[in-house]
Scaffold this motif. Structure first.
Motif, short mmCIF file in Angstrom:
data_model
loop_
_atom_site.label_atom_id
_atom_site.label_comp_id
_atom_site.label_asym_id
_atom_site.label_seq_id
_atom_site.Cartn_x
_atom_site.Cartn_y
_atom_site.Cartn_z
N LYS A 184 -12.25 -2.68 -7.73
CA LYS A 184 -12.70 -2.09 -6.47
C LYS A 184 -12.46 -0.59 -6.55
CE LYS A 184 -9.87 -2.41 -3.01
NZ LYS A 184 -8.97 -3.04 -2.03
N LYS B 49 -4.35 10.17 9.79
CA LYS B 49 -5.44 10.22 8.81
C LYS B 49 -6.83 10.07 9.40
CE LYS B 49 -5.23 8.58 4.13
NZ LYS B 49 -4.98 7.46 3.21
N GLN C 142 -10.80 12.44 5.52
CA GLN C 142 -11.13 11.16 4.87
C GLN C 142 -12.66 11.08 4.80
OE1 GLN C 142 -11.69 8.78 3.08
NE2 GLN C 142 -10.14 7.21 3.58
N TYR D 138 0.85 -1.20 0.00
CA TYR D 138 0.00 0.00 0.00
C TYR D 138 0.89 1.25 0.00
CZ TYR D 138 -4.66 -2.07 0.50
OH TYR D 138 -5.84 -2.73 0.25
P1 NAP Z 1 -6.15 4.40 1.38
O1 NAP Z 1 -4.82 3.83 1.68
O2 NAP Z 1 -6.29 5.87 1.19
O3 NAP Z 1 -6.76 3.67 0.11
C1 NAP Z 1 -8.09 3.96 -0.33
C2 NAP Z 1 -8.75 2.64 -0.68
O4 NAP Z 1 -8.07 2.09 -1.79
C3 NAP Z 1 -8.63 1.67 0.45
O5 NAP Z 1 -9.90 1.53 1.03
C4 NAP Z 1 -8.07 0.39 -0.13
O6 NAP Z 1 -8.98 -0.70 -0.15
C5 NAP Z 1 -7.76 0.73 -1.58
N1 NAP Z 1 -6.31 0.51 -1.84
C6 NAP Z 1 -5.29 1.37 -1.61
N2 NAP Z 1 -4.13 0.81 -2.01
C7 NAP Z 1 -4.42 -0.42 -2.48
C8 NAP Z 1 -3.64 -1.48 -3.01
N3 NAP Z 1 -2.31 -1.37 -3.15
N4 NAP Z 1 -4.28 -2.61 -3.37
C9 NAP Z 1 -5.61 -2.75 -3.23
N5 NAP Z 1 -6.41 -1.77 -2.72
C10 NAP Z 1 -5.82 -0.62 -2.36
O7 NAP Z 1 -7.20 3.96 2.53
P2 NAP Z 1 -7.42 4.53 3.99
O8 NAP Z 1 -8.79 5.04 4.11
O9 NAP Z 1 -6.26 5.38 4.41
O10 NAP Z 1 -7.37 3.17 4.84
C11 NAP Z 1 -6.18 2.42 4.91
C12 NAP Z 1 -6.50 0.96 5.19
O11 NAP Z 1 -7.18 0.84 6.44
C13 NAP Z 1 -7.44 0.36 4.14
O12 NAP Z 1 -7.08 -0.97 3.94
C14 NAP Z 1 -8.81 0.44 4.78
O13 NAP Z 1 -9.66 -0.62 4.40
C15 NAP Z 1 -8.47 0.32 6.27
N6 NAP Z 1 -9.45 1.09 7.06
C16 NAP Z 1 -10.67 0.55 7.25
C17 NAP Z 1 -11.60 1.22 8.02
C18 NAP Z 1 -12.96 0.60 8.30
O14 NAP Z 1 -13.67 1.10 9.16
N7 NAP Z 1 -13.33 -0.45 7.62
C19 NAP Z 1 -11.30 2.47 8.57
C20 NAP Z 1 -10.05 3.00 8.32
C21 NAP Z 1 -9.11 2.30 7.57
P3 NAP Z 1 -9.19 -1.69 1.09
O15 NAP Z 1 -10.13 -0.98 2.01
O16 NAP Z 1 -9.82 -2.87 0.43
O17 NAP Z 1 -7.88 -2.00 1.71
#
Ligand code: NAP
Ligand code: FAD
Length: 339
Positions: free
Chosen positions: A270, A226, A296, A195
């Motif tokens: 996705k 974040k 965010q 990531y």
């Molecule tokens: P981010 O890194 O800004 O990325 C935005 C979205 O793009 C993410 O939701 C992630 O999907 C997808 N993504 C980014 N890089 C990717 C890669 N190399 N391969 C596949 N998918 C990619 O996201 P963020 O909001 O800062 O969150 C970071 C991580 O924490 C994410 O995995 C997110 O799911 C998780 N998170 C989850 C929650 C929750 O409440 N569910 C809250 C905060 C953060 P994915 O979500 O599938 O990973």
């Protein structure tokens, strides 16, 4: 075991929504949980299982028993050449569990650092972050059937994990309380740092061959920057799942928005839900006390005094805005109770 009555849940959910449970109990031992379920069966009470309340929206009072597992304990119960088999009780706070494992050189959970909630809730939506999900590490779990108190063992396959999904959100919804979970953790770390945020954070720190602890530290630093801490600004994390769309839908969106953020999947792509919401004009925007977080847009925050209805009203407005701009339906991630 004593039931508390007319119990206020505001401090038991991270969105800080006011709601009351007719009865509340937090069993601290396996015996307490068993005897409590016997009472529930005898009295025919509806039961809601509550963990840390970080993925729920309370939109009304609950006319039954809210049961919050408070059993604690972590132990290594076996090993193979490459793995430790680690068992944790449902009431263990998830972020503490991750740190506990790392401190003992049991690897594989570092990307899941700082996710709020409990061990018992982690399988429910197959928690995931930065390319790792519980499905990658879970071995099996023990659950009790709410209606009978009967113990049932679930293998990994029984859990039927999907993207933020499991059998406990589908066919077996509201049927079981997860009492303890077993994980297969690595003796030699296999790190996942693909990531972009992790790569950048490690680069800024001048680290090119990170240790698991360094990956965890990077994840914690990114998340702290974040995401709003629920202790400071009430929220339930990402409010919507990232939608998976067909290649045809992606191509159509790309023709209008060439900068769309999309990641290939076996069955299409996705989309980053946060990006869709931001493009639809909702980043930092509020209606009354509820809004999309300024850093965010995927996170809905309660600036103070919101009800569950306020949260659902903003969530619905965002869904409509995204559907009308992109033709994509966003699905809410937290479980809504009371409507
Ligand atoms: P981010 O890194 O800004 O990325 C935005 C979205 O793009 C993410 O939701 C992630 O999907 C997808 N993504 C980014 N890089 C990717 C890669 N190399 N391969 C596949 N998918 C990619 O996201 P963020 O909001 O800062 O969150 C970071 C991580 O924490 C994410 O995995 C997110 O799911 C998780 N998170 C989850 C929650 C929750 O409440 N569910 C809250 C905060 C953060 P994915 O979500 O599938 O990973
Ligand atoms: P609760 O919110 O209390 O419950 C959620 C659901 O699980 C309810 O339906 C409840 O009935 C059920 N449940 C809880 N415990 C049990 C049990 N023992 N047995 C049976 N059912 C049970 N999620 C991610 O996947 N990835 C993230 O990166 C992430 N980041 C977050 C960041 C923030 C700031 C916040 C606030 C939330 C985040 N979340 C994330 C969502 C949330 O933390 C997880 O879904 C977590 O697993 C919820 O745990 P909980 O104990 O708070 O469950």
């Amino acid at each position: 075991m004593r039931f508390l009555e007319n119990f206020l849940l505001t401090d038991r959910n991270t969105l800080k929504l006011p709601s009351r449970a007719r009865f509340f109990a937090a069993p601290e031992t396996r015996d307490e949980l068993h005897s409590l379920l016997n009472t529930v069966t005898a009295r025919n009470l509806p039961v809601m299982v509550l963990g840390g309340g970080s993925n729920v929206v309370f939109a009304g009072d609950f006319q039954g028993l809210v049961l919050q597992p408070a059993m604690r304990g972590i132990r290594c119960i076996g090993e193979t050449a490459g793995h430790y088999l680690v068992e944790a009780e449902a009431g263990e706070p998830w972020p503490d569990f991750v740190q506990y494992c790392l401190a003992r050189n049991w690897y594989g959970l570092e990307n899941l650092s700082l996710i709020p909630g409990t061990v018992g809730a982690a399988p429910i939506q197959n928690i995931g972050a930065y390319g790792v999900e519980i499905t990658d590490r879970l071995h099996s779990l023990t659950a009790l059937e709410l209606a009978t108190g009967r113990v049932r063992e679930f293998s990994h396959a029984d859990c039927r994990f999907g993207y933020r999904e499991s059998v406990f959100k589908q066919d077996l919804r509201d049927r079981y309380i997860i009492a303890r979970v077993r994980f297969l953790l690595q003796k030699k770390p296999v790190l996942k740092t693909a990531y972009a945020d992790i790569q950048q954070e490690l680069a800024v720190r001048g680290i090119d061959a990170p240790t698991p602890q360094q990956v965890a530290t990077a994840v914690i630093a990114i998340r702290t920057r974040k995401l709003p801490s629920p202790a400071v600004l009430a929220n339930a994390g990402s409010f919507f799942k990232n939608p998976v769309v067909s290649v045809a839908v992606l191509d159509e969106i790309k023709s209008r928005f060439p900068d769309v953020i999309a990641y290939p999947q076996a069955d299409g792509a996705k989309l980053a839900a946060g990006w869709l919401i931001e493009k639809a004009g909702w980043k930092g925007r509020s209606i009354g006390p509820v809004g999309a977080y300024e850093k965010q847009a995927l996170v809905l925050v309660n600036h103070g005094g919101a009800t569950g209805a306020d949260v659902i009203a903003v969530a619905s407005a965002i869904q409509q805005a995204v559907t009308s701009m992109f033709g994509v339906q966003l699905e809410m991630e937290p479980r809504i109770y009371g409507i």
